[in-house]
Enzyme design. Sequence first.
Site, PDB file in Angstrom:
ATOM      1  N   LYS A 127      -3.762  23.505 -49.496  1.00 49.94           N
ATOM      2  CA  LYS A 127      -4.260  22.601 -50.524  1.00 49.94           C
ATOM      3  C   LYS A 127      -4.784  21.312 -49.922  1.00 49.94           C
ATOM      4  O   LYS A 127      -5.796  20.774 -50.382  1.00 49.94           O
ATOM      5  CB  LYS A 127      -3.158  22.304 -51.559  1.00 49.94           C
ATOM      6  CG  LYS A 127      -2.850  23.530 -52.407  1.00 49.94           C
ATOM      7  CD  LYS A 127      -1.894  23.245 -53.541  1.00 49.94           C
ATOM      8  CE  LYS A 127      -1.712  24.505 -54.398  1.00 49.94           C
ATOM      9  NZ  LYS A 127      -0.656  24.371 -55.388  1.00 49.94           N
ATOM     10  N   LYS A 151      -4.523  36.196 -53.922  1.00 46.99           N
ATOM     11  CA  LYS A 151      -3.683  36.210 -55.119  1.00 46.99           C
ATOM     12  C   LYS A 151      -4.448  35.637 -56.311  1.00 46.99           C
ATOM     13  O   LYS A 151      -5.335  34.799 -56.142  1.00 46.99           O
ATOM     14  CB  LYS A 151      -2.381  35.429 -54.895  1.00 46.99           C
ATOM     15  CG  LYS A 151      -2.560  33.935 -54.814  1.00 46.99           C
ATOM     16  CD  LYS A 151      -1.237  33.183 -54.937  1.00 46.99           C
ATOM     17  CE  LYS A 151      -1.555  31.683 -54.826  1.00 46.99           C
ATOM     18  NZ  LYS A 151      -0.463  30.790 -55.059  1.00 46.99           N
ATOM     19  N   LYS A 180      -4.350  29.945 -60.451  1.00 48.94           N
ATOM     20  CA  LYS A 180      -4.900  28.955 -61.381  1.00 48.94           C
ATOM     21  C   LYS A 180      -5.967  28.110 -60.703  1.00 48.94           C
ATOM     22  O   LYS A 180      -6.984  27.803 -61.282  1.00 48.94           O
ATOM     23  CB  LYS A 180      -3.787  27.991 -61.825  1.00 48.94           C
ATOM     24  CG  LYS A 180      -2.881  28.509 -62.895  1.00 48.94           C
ATOM     25  CD  LYS A 180      -1.824  27.460 -63.279  1.00 48.94           C
ATOM     26  CE  LYS A 180      -0.499  27.790 -62.615  1.00 48.94           C
ATOM     27  NZ  LYS A 180       0.689  27.331 -63.322  1.00 48.94           N
TER      28      LYS A 180
END
Length: 331
Positions: free
Chosen positions: A112, A194, A197
Amino acid sequence: RPRVLSGIQPTADSFHLGNYLGAVRNWVAMQETHDAYYCVVDLHAITMGHDPIALRNRTRISAAQLLALGLDPERCTLFVQSHVPEHAQLGWVLSCITGFGEAGRMVQFKDKSAKAADTTTVGLFTYPILQAADILLYQADQVPVGEDQRQHLELTRDLAQRFNTRFGPTFTMPAPYILRDTAKITDLQDPTAKMSKSASSPNGIIELLEEPARSAKKIKSAVTDTGREILYDEENKPGVSNLLTIYAALTMRTIDELLEHYDGKGYGDLKKDLAEVVVEFVKPVQERTRAYLEDPGYLDKVLAIGAEKARSVASVTLSTAYQNIGFLSPA
Ligand code: TYM
């Protein structure tokens, strides 16, 4: 009864199918067998930048969805993380026994922060330490999560062990509860990644609260693999395997049963049927979510009772930790 704790971030307008199959479905099952604590982790949801109004709405929507998916406030304790100040308090203490390098090795942080280097906050860096506090405060024996949380759980165990060794027995050693079959639901457009969101494209992710016809379309246009045979082979047929995983989980059928059923049939048949299964699954969930959202008084009451129950456990653990680490008790 063994104790269980898990959490979910209110960072989107809807949970996705990966959240449900990887985690929430097991939360629902475990409320029957465990002393269960589940929280909407709003403190975690401010680590990447957010809108205050959206956060408040999403926190409510998250709680409503959890109830709609089967959490029962009579069987589990459902609460919002920021309602229980002990999370932040223990988080601080644990951050003082975590190595800087140790926190820097968390792959979610690395991923991230690499994507948004100039806006990365210290909160994103300490995120897994707060997660450890969430778990350890409740003396959880098990933590039902998806595969992507495994490393955070390892850190949690390391911190529990370290604290206990240095300052005396304080925390229960928690174990991850990760069911292999559904631990990683993948992106419909990129079946090696995966479903996420933040990272999936709109067509790669099934949102539980989106228009069901939209979900059906996404299933039908999911990336499948070369060849025509319906086989379960994660390596060579990740797309088809993911569809089979979702199908099996939502219908409580085994992959083998499905393979037998689709023997001689094509990808199109599988997708068409799965689209229907997904639509039939989300429809009542959406209805129930809407009903809970129309009764904010009830929702707030559930969360208030949950917070009180959670605090009664968390405060005991926090005072033991404070005592053991050497803080002077207030007179
Ligand atoms: P979050 O909000 O990203 O996701 C909630 C849960 O959904 C699981 N999950 C998946 N499972 C299978 N396949 C997928 N594609 C998939 N995507 C998400 C996640 O593994 C998770 O279990 N850090 C946590 C929240 C958290 C927490 C905690 C969890 C905070 N404190 C304490 C357990 C205990 C997170 O970001 O989850």
